[in-house]
Design a protein around this motif. Structure first.
Motif, PDB file in Angstrom:
ATOM      1  N   TYR A 609      49.389  80.021  33.023  1.00 53.25           N
ATOM      2  CA  TYR A 609      49.905  80.902  31.966  1.00 53.25           C
ATOM      3  C   TYR A 609      50.963  81.866  32.530  1.00 53.25           C
ATOM      4  N   LEU A 612      54.131  79.943  33.473  1.00 52.05           N
ATOM      5  CA  LEU A 612      54.851  79.477  32.287  1.00 52.05           C
ATOM      6  C   LEU A 612      55.224  80.609  31.338  1.00 52.05           C
ATOM      7  N   GLU A 615      52.948  80.495  28.176  1.00 50.07           N
ATOM      8  CA  GLU A 615      52.548  79.199  27.620  1.00 50.07           C
ATOM      9  C   GLU A 615      51.259  78.724  28.278  1.00 50.07           C
ATOM     10  N   HIS A 616      50.566  77.814  27.600  1.00 46.68           N
ATOM     11  CA  HIS A 616      49.334  77.241  28.127  1.00 46.68           C
ATOM     12  C   HIS A 616      49.660  75.935  28.860  1.00 46.68           C
ATOM     13  N   SER A 620      50.126  73.602  23.166  1.00 50.15           N
ATOM     14  CA  SER A 620      50.436  74.775  22.350  1.00 50.15           C
ATOM     15  C   SER A 620      49.360  75.079  21.316  1.00 50.15           C
ATOM     16  N   ASN A 636      52.202  70.674  30.446  1.00 53.28           N
ATOM     17  CA  ASN A 636      53.277  71.617  30.736  1.00 53.28           C
ATOM     18  C   ASN A 636      53.455  71.902  32.230  1.00 53.28           C
ATOM     19  N   LYS A 639      56.909  71.999  33.620  1.00 50.33           N
ATOM     20  CA  LYS A 639      57.784  73.112  33.231  1.00 50.33           C
ATOM     21  C   LYS A 639      57.790  74.234  34.269  1.00 50.33           C
TER      22      LYS A 639
END
Length: 692
Positions: A609, A612, A615-616, A620, A636, A639
């Motif tokens: 988290y 990012l 973000e998870h 999402s 993710n 990312k």
């Protein structure tokens, strides 16, 4: 504390200079004494009376230093106690290090370990049998270039080990008899071996000493093998040290003295500490409610435990006794500690002394007798702690109903579950005040907050109740982790300073490892339960703290806990818990629904988290996140910035996010892995700077 490197266990030359007469001067690091001074008579002014490492650490330091010398294709050639120096503080505060010195006999050796020197050096009481030569044979050995020169060092090292075990005596005879020792060395007859204390002999004789003192150099251990064997012994001793801490750390009404004796006889370091910096005496004074408490305390003291040791919060054993012990033993135990030289006037990191703890926490009916003991020693009832409260204030207000916690009903900081959090004051400092209706008071959270004391856990300063509510005064924090990633126009967004990412991770991991070491599991890990605090003072250091222990629960010895149903926030689950939720298993089944490893998985989600920026790792929406956690698909992950992923993904994140909790990394191992990653990052940064 990190162990000293092998190179730091050999004396370092700081400078070399010539004067106008071409005389060479060497500037060495300063040491406090030689090992030989440790065993001088008590009335000798040169006797060393300072600290010395525990036996396994002393041996490992010496062996590591010699291994380092040999790794440089050198032999020492003059190993004896006079050439082992004791350095206090060079490896860190309160650390004592043994260092090799006086390497005047050192010579280069070939890769096969054969000496190149043409000088037979060293005191013959500290020479291997192959070097115990008559003048007639001396030339023969020189011509053979001192074969197995490094093995001769190992034999002499074994003699030094024996000297340590025998408090200055020699393994092979009397130091006063000039011929006895060399003769016994040649015969392979260590006549004083049986004088070594039984527990030490059990640990070292067959697996180490006899192999180091093998008369045939070809069969003798190498210095690298000595180090490896000592590490194996150290691991065994560390296991027994952990047993002692666990034994003393449990509330036990039985007489534990016999069990403690058995562990002490194993040769353990009695001053080993747990993650909170507490030794066996601390834990005994905190948890042991048996009438035999005083016998156990006496045993630890007689066995040379450090009475004045402090834990990470600055508490010594008498603080623990005054805070937690309300049994009839309080007075006698206090007297024993004082007679043993404990600093009864010592103050903790928050300025509390023994009287503060007695008045604030203790309900012993003999409290007045305990107070008399401390006031006679000079403790002042009016001395204030860091909160501005004196011991007398605690005494006068202990049973009064008026509120000590004040809060502003218009300064709402947050809400959740069954409580509201307001900004308030307690003891002259600003605090967060959590107010909970009495019918909704969670005794579990209260017990957890009282039990947990760690720099990365929100501290409970005080609690009290009126007719309707329970009030908890907690350290005031400026934001929660989720406020970092709110939109820029959101008034609740936190735009303040933050530590480096590796430091945030390390603080979180350290706090969680401590929670687990206290046999608790958090069970509600999520960004909103991780708080950001500015420490008081000039520099206002940013500290990351765990909070909200409403779902915490004790675990058994295997780290398992039973749940009456799945709790926590629905996107912050470990897979083993999520499966129970999805399968709809009923609360009344009371099966074991996870381990402390479930916390570790969710901590990995929090790390993701942060990487990012809100973000998870697994998606999402709640549905997507659940599906991907079950299918082991952190969608993710890619990312995350490539440079960060290089350091963290394989070595840490994937180990934390391991699907099988039995294979998953532990919270303690997360702490250790983060230290390793931090070292790699620092080395990389230094390399980049050097190459700019």
């Amino acid at each position: 504390m990190d162990s000293p490197s092998s190179s730091s266990l050999t004396g370092n030359v700081h400078d070399i200079q010539f004067d106008h007469k071409n005389v060479m001067y060497y500037a060495f690091e300063r040491c406090d004494a030689s090992l030989a001074q440790l065993f001088l008579k008590s009335d000798d002014p040169k006797k060393y009376n300072g600290p010395i490492p525990h036996h396994i650490d002393a041996l490992l330091q010496l062996a590591s230093g010699l291994e380092h010398i040999h790794s440089k294709n050198l032999v020492h050639g003059d190993i004896q106690p006079e050439n082992v120096l004791i350095s206090v503080g060079s490896a860190g505060k309160d650390e004592t290090t043994l260092k090799w010195a006086n390497v005047g006999q050192t010579g280069n050796v070939s890769e096969r370990g054969k000496g190149k020197t043409h000088q037979l050096g060293g005191n013959n009481k500290w020479l291997a049998p192959e070097l115990q030569l008559t003048r007639k044979r001396k030339r023969d050995v020189e011509e053979k270039n001192f074969k197995e020169a490094t093995k001769s060092d190992v034999f002499a090292l074994g003699l030094v080990f024996g000297s340590l075990f025998l408090n200055g005596e020699h393994l092979y005879g009397s130091m006063e008899n000039e011929n006895e020792i060399p003769q016994n060395i040649i015969k392979g007859n260590p006549i004083n071996m049986q004088k070594i204390d039984g527990k030490l002999r059990d640990c070292y004789e067959n697996d180490l000493l006899k192999k180091m003192l093998e008369n045939d150099p070809g069969k003798r251990m190498k210095s690298t093998q000595v180090v490896d064997q000592l590490k194996t012994i150290k691991d065994k001793i560390a296991g027994k040290e952990k047993e002692l801490l666990e034994l003393c750390g449990r509330d036990n009404r039985l007489d534990l003295t016999e069990n403690i004796k058995k562990l002490i006889q194993f040769g353990i370091n009695l001053n080993a500490k747990d993650d909170g910096g507490r030794n066996a005496l601390h834990l005994m004074c905190r948890n042991y409610s048996s009438p035999k408490l005083t016998d156990a305390i006496k045993l630890l003291i007689e066995s040379k435990i450090v009475v004045n040791a402090r834990d990470n919060d600055g508490l010594n054993a008498i603080h623990f006794l005054c805070r937690y012990h309300s049994s009839k033993n309080l007075i006698k135990a206090t007297q024993i500690l004082i007679q043993s030289g404990i600093d009864a006037k010592a103050t903790t990191n928050d300025g509390s002394n023994a009287l503060h703890y007695l008045y604030r926490y203790n309900s012993n009916p003999n409290l007045l007798d305990a107070i008399k003991i401390f006031t006679k020693l000079g403790l002042d009832l009016m001395t204030e702690d860091n909160n501005g409260w004196s011991a007398l204030y605690y005494l006068h207000n202990k049973d009064k109903k008026e509120m000590k916690i004040f809060f502003d009903r218009d300064a709402l900081l947050g809400l959740g579950g069954f409580g509201l959090v307001f900004k308030g004051k307690f003891g002259g400092r600003e605090v967060a005040v959590k107010r909970v209706e009495l019918r909704h008071v969670d005794k579990r959270e209260e017990d957890a907050m009282l039990k947990l004391e760690h720099p990365n856990i929100v501290k409970l300063l005080h609690y009290e109740k009126d007719n309707d509510f329970m009030y908890y005064a907690l350290e005031l924090c400026v934001a929660s982790l989720d406020q970092l990633f709110l939109k820029s126009d959101n008034p609740k967004k936190y735009d303040g300073r933050m530590p480096r990412q590796i430091k945030v991770f390390s603080q979180l991991a350290s706090g969680l490892a401590y929670i687990h070491s206290e046999r608790l599991i958090h069970r509600d890990i999520k960004p909103s339960n991780i708080l950001i605090m500015k420490s008081p003072g000039k520099y206002q250091e940013i500290i990351i703290k765990w909070s909200d222990f409403g779902l915490s629960k004790s675990v058994n010895e295997k780290g398992l806990h039973s749940w009456t149903g799945v709790r926590g926030t629905r996107t912050w689950y470990a897979p083993e818990v999520l499966k129970k939720l999805i399968n709809g298993e009923k609360a009344e089944q009371e099966v074991f629904w996870g381990t402390v490893q479930s916390d570790v998985f969710v901590l990995g989600l929090v790390f993701g988290y942060l990487f990012l920026k809100g973000e998870h790792l697994y998606g999402s929406s709640e549905t997507e996140i659940h599906k991907n956690i079950i299918e082991r698909n952190p969608v993710n992950m890619q990312k995350i910035n490539g440079e960060l992923r290089k350091y963290y993904e394989d070595d840490l994140l994937m180990k934390m996010l391991e699907h099988d909790p039995k294979k998953r990394i532990t919270s303690k191992e997360v702490v250790e892995q983060l230290e390793s990653i931090n070292n790699k990052i620092q080395k990389s940064t230094q390399f980049d700077i050097q190459n700019e």
